[in-house]
Design a protein around this motif. Structure first.
Motif, mmCIF file in Angstrom:
data_model
loop_
_atom_site.group_PDB
_atom_site.id
_atom_site.type_symbol
_atom_site.label_atom_id
_atom_site.label_comp_id
_atom_site.label_asym_id
_atom_site.label_seq_id
_atom_site.Cartn_x
_atom_site.Cartn_y
_atom_site.Cartn_z
ATOM 1 N N GLY A 183 0.820 -1.206 0.000
ATOM 2 C CA GLY A 183 0.000 0.000 0.000
ATOM 3 C C GLY A 183 0.851 1.250 0.000
ATOM 4 N N ILE A 184 0.321 2.328 -0.561
ATOM 5 C CA ILE A 184 0.942 3.651 -0.523
ATOM 6 C C ILE A 184 -0.100 4.610 0.014
ATOM 7 C CG2 ILE A 184 1.809 5.564 -1.947
ATOM 8 C CD1 ILE A 184 3.142 3.477 -3.742
ATOM 9 N N ASN A 202 2.208 2.271 3.305
ATOM 10 C CA ASN A 202 1.453 1.857 4.483
ATOM 11 C C ASN A 202 1.104 0.376 4.366
ATOM 12 O OD1 ASN A 202 -0.572 2.014 2.566
ATOM 13 N ND2 ASN A 202 -1.944 3.268 3.786
ATOM 14 N N ASP A 203 0.743 -0.201 5.499
ATOM 15 C CA ASP A 203 0.511 -1.641 5.581
ATOM 16 C C ASP A 203 -0.984 -1.915 5.435
ATOM 17 O OD1 ASP A 203 0.541 -4.336 6.072
ATOM 18 O OD2 ASP A 203 1.594 -4.212 7.997
ATOM 19 N N THR A 261 -2.084 -4.740 14.235
ATOM 20 C CA THR A 261 -0.996 -3.777 14.349
ATOM 21 C C THR A 261 -0.200 -3.747 13.050
ATOM 22 O OG1 THR A 261 -0.822 -4.167 16.730
ATOM 23 C CG2 THR A 261 1.065 -3.152 15.637
ATOM 24 N N THR A 262 0.005 -2.558 12.525
ATOM 25 C CA THR A 262 0.694 -2.438 11.237
ATOM 26 C C THR A 262 2.199 -2.562 11.383
ATOM 27 O OG1 THR A 262 0.666 -0.024 11.477
ATOM 28 C CG2 THR A 262 -1.116 -1.023 10.208
ATOM 29 N N ARG A 263 2.838 -3.036 10.311
ATOM 30 C CA ARG A 263 4.291 -3.157 10.274
ATOM 31 C C ARG A 263 4.913 -1.830 9.842
ATOM 32 N NH1 ARG A 263 3.152 -8.545 6.822
ATOM 33 N NH2 ARG A 263 1.651 -7.018 6.022
ATOM 34 N N PRO A 264 6.199 -1.599 10.178
ATOM 35 C CA PRO A 264 6.851 -0.323 9.844
ATOM 36 C C PRO A 264 6.791 -0.012 8.353
ATOM 37 C CG PRO A 264 8.209 -1.555 11.385
ATOM 38 C CD PRO A 264 7.102 -2.481 10.951
ATOM 39 N N THR A 265 6.776 1.276 8.056
ATOM 40 C CA THR A 265 6.660 1.747 6.685
ATOM 41 C C THR A 265 7.845 2.646 6.339
ATOM 42 O OG1 THR A 265 5.239 3.547 7.470
ATOM 43 C CG2 THR A 265 4.157 1.558 6.668
ATOM 44 N N GLY A 301 6.419 4.250 11.802
ATOM 45 C CA GLY A 301 5.335 3.351 12.169
ATOM 46 C C GLY A 301 4.215 3.313 11.158
ATOM 47 N N PHE A 302 3.726 4.500 10.738
ATOM 48 C CA PHE A 302 2.625 4.572 9.781
ATOM 49 C C PHE A 302 2.725 5.921 9.086
ATOM 50 C CE2 PHE A 302 -1.548 4.975 8.019
ATOM 51 C CZ PHE A 302 -2.059 3.693 7.887
#
Length: 301
Positions: free
Chosen positions: A105-106, A122-123, A132-136, A155-156
């Motif tokens: 994702g962007i 972005n995740d 919980t999202t992964r680092p971007t 993080g996001f």
């Protein structure tokens, strides 16, 4: 309503609504405002005369929108960055792979001042499931479509802005803070540091004085910060919370912002999708003009 209607400072008018409005761009040539609905899907435009146009109806999770010089609308989201020309009906992918891999994702995009763009990933996979999202990371895509990785471990990535003199870059890390970077002569980023210590930073715009206007998915006001980090008086709005804002109008004093219910952002974070059309695109008026965001200059063929 016509988006050319005069709005007074301190007054706000509703010009569109949806399930969860996010991406936002001012189309100065057409006199239009383009916005995305990340849940209902699609890119939607309110034209100068108040009429509407839409495309990409089935595409959800578009977080960023900006213009290209040929009149095409660039939109981020799952799979990368798409382009659509509303006049010709043509469309395609500006970028859909990173290092040979499909793009998760962007999110937000910003012109780099030389025809290309900055963007943050972005995740989307984890956003959709409420995990919980992964680092971007932050990247630059040159006008020749060379991809350059600039910064990791965010993080996001969310709202991003480049100062008019191209010496300072800002990036919202949604659940952490707003970061500031120094920009090198080659448009690289360095010296990452906290610019605004706030844990619900979302969208961003700059005014003509270089002050950052920052939205929050839990905040009904627009936070304003001078380049030296000094807080200015916030701009109060009727929104529950705000995802993105942009300046527009002939004098660049009109402000447009997407609002969501006060608990909408936290619900989305937990995987609870909204079902009511109470996310609103507002038009307001600023005492000071904003910084114009010029189009990218990609050759889209």
């Amino acid at each position: 309503m016509s988006i050319e209607t005069e709005t007074q400072v301190g007054a706000f008018e509703k010009i569109a609504s949806g399930l969860y409005l996010e991406g936002l761009a001012v189309d100065h040539d057409r006199g239009a405002i383009w916005y995305s609905d990340v849940i209902a899907g699609g890119i939607h435009g309110v034209m100068r005369d108040g009429s509407t146009r839409s495309f990409n109806a089935g595409r959800m999770w578009t977080g960023g929108i900006m213009m290209n010089a040929d009149g095409s609308v660039l939109s981020s989201g799952p799979g990368g960055i798409m382009w659509n020309n509303p006049d010709t009906g043509k469309s395609g992918w500006l970028i859909h792979e990173i290092d040979g891999q499909a793009i998760n994702g962007i999110n937000e995009m910003m012109p780099d001042g030389t025809g290309g763009i900055y963007f943050g990933t972005n995740d989307i996979e984890k956003v959709i499931t409420g995990e919980t999202t992964r680092p971007t990371a932050l990247y630059r895509l040159t006008v020749e479509r060379q991809l350059i990785r600039l910064a990791d471990g965010i993080g996001f990535t969310n709202g991003i802005m480049l100062s008019p003199d191209r010496t300072r870059f800002y990036c919202n890390d949604t659940f952490v803070c707003t970061w500031a970077f120094d920009v090198g002569p080659d448009l690289s980023l360095s010296n990452k540091r906290v610019f605004l210590d706030k844990i619900d930073v979302d969208g961003m715009a700059l005014d003509a004085q270089g002050n950052a206007w920052i939205t929050g998915f839990r905040s009904s006001h627009l936070t304003r910060v001078r380049p030296d980090g000094t807080l200015l008086e916030p701009v109060q709005t009727p929104a529950g919370a705000i995802t993105q804002l942009r300046f527009g109008g002939a004098d660049m004093r009109d402000i447009y912002f997407n609002s969501v219910p006060a608990d909408g952002g936290d619900g989305l974070k937990d995987g609870v999708l909204p079902t009511r059309h109470d996310s609103v695109l507002y038009k307001g008026r600023s005492e000071v003009p904003g910084m114009r965001i010029d189009p990218a200059r990609f050759d889209l063929g």
